[in-house]
Design a protein around this motif. Sequence first.
Motif, PDB file in Angstrom:
ATOM      1  N   THR A   2     -84.485  46.456  -5.057  1.00 33.33           N
ATOM      2  CA  THR A   2     -84.993  46.453  -3.692  1.00 33.33           C
ATOM      3  C   THR A   2     -86.025  45.346  -3.538  1.00 33.33           C
ATOM      4  N   CYS A   3     -86.082  44.797  -2.358  1.00 31.66           N
ATOM      5  CA  CYS A   3     -87.020  43.716  -2.048  1.00 31.66           C
ATOM      6  C   CYS A   3     -88.450  44.253  -2.138  1.00 31.66           C
ATOM      7  N   SER A   8     -85.746  46.544   1.352  1.00 31.38           N
ATOM      8  CA  SER A   8     -84.301  46.553   1.593  1.00 31.38           C
ATOM      9  C   SER A   8     -83.600  46.135   0.296  1.00 31.38           C
ATOM     10  N   GLU A   9     -82.282  46.306   0.271  1.00 28.54           N
ATOM     11  CA  GLU A   9     -81.519  45.939  -0.911  1.00 28.54           C
ATOM     12  C   GLU A   9     -81.518  44.418  -1.068  1.00 28.54           C
ATOM     13  N   SER A  10     -81.746  43.958  -2.296  1.00 27.03           N
ATOM     14  CA  SER A  10     -81.679  42.517  -2.567  1.00 27.03           C
ATOM     15  C   SER A  10     -80.583  42.276  -3.597  1.00 27.03           C
ATOM     16  N   ARG A  16     -86.734  39.729  -4.275  1.00 31.88           N
ATOM     17  CA  ARG A  16     -86.880  39.594  -2.821  1.00 31.88           C
ATOM     18  C   ARG A  16     -85.505  39.426  -2.174  1.00 31.88           C
ATOM     19  N   CYS A  17     -85.366  39.935  -0.943  1.00 35.47           N
ATOM     20  CA  CYS A  17     -84.130  39.736  -0.199  1.00 35.47           C
ATOM     21  C   CYS A  17     -84.053  38.266   0.242  1.00 35.47           C
ATOM     22  N   GLU A  18     -82.901  37.884   0.731  1.00 37.94           N
ATOM     23  CA  GLU A  18     -82.679  36.476   1.123  1.00 37.94           C
ATOM     24  C   GLU A  18     -83.704  36.011   2.155  1.00 37.94           C
ATOM     25  N   ARG A  19     -83.990  36.835   3.167  1.00 39.18           N
ATOM     26  CA  ARG A  19     -84.946  36.464   4.227  1.00 39.18           C
ATOM     27  C   ARG A  19     -86.331  36.192   3.644  1.00 39.18           C
TER      28      ARG A  19
END
Length: 144
Positions: A2-3, A8-10, A16-19
Amino acid sequence: MTCIECKSESVPGLTRCERHRQMRNKYSVKWMLAHPEKKKEAQKRWRDNNPNHRWAHHVFIKYGLTEEDYNALLALQNGRCAIEACGAMFPGGRSGKWHVDHDHATGLVRGLLCSMCNMSIGGFRDNPEILVSAAEYLKSSLIR
């Protein structure tokens, strides 16, 4: 995983997630452009604290060898140059590391060599025929 920013799911293996990765990169690029001297100091400090990382990264990128692979290969060679007649127990050279000998046509690793053997093989352009001819020359010159 998770981020760590938004939970959120990464992508597996990333924190970290893409964003949030893109945002972090954007801000770090801005900071680096605004503070080139601090960036240079930080990079030097990191290199000084991680002297083997640069070498290990180079060996991995160029030959596909991890540091563990390299050490295992050296252990297979009993900590000596791969050319048995040489038998060097120290790599020599400025880096103090054994040279990764590889086939230039296929990229396959052959072994680890001391500086002298690596330079010699390179001088003979990795050509066994030239090496055999040089050995014959050395033997024949002893007779004269």
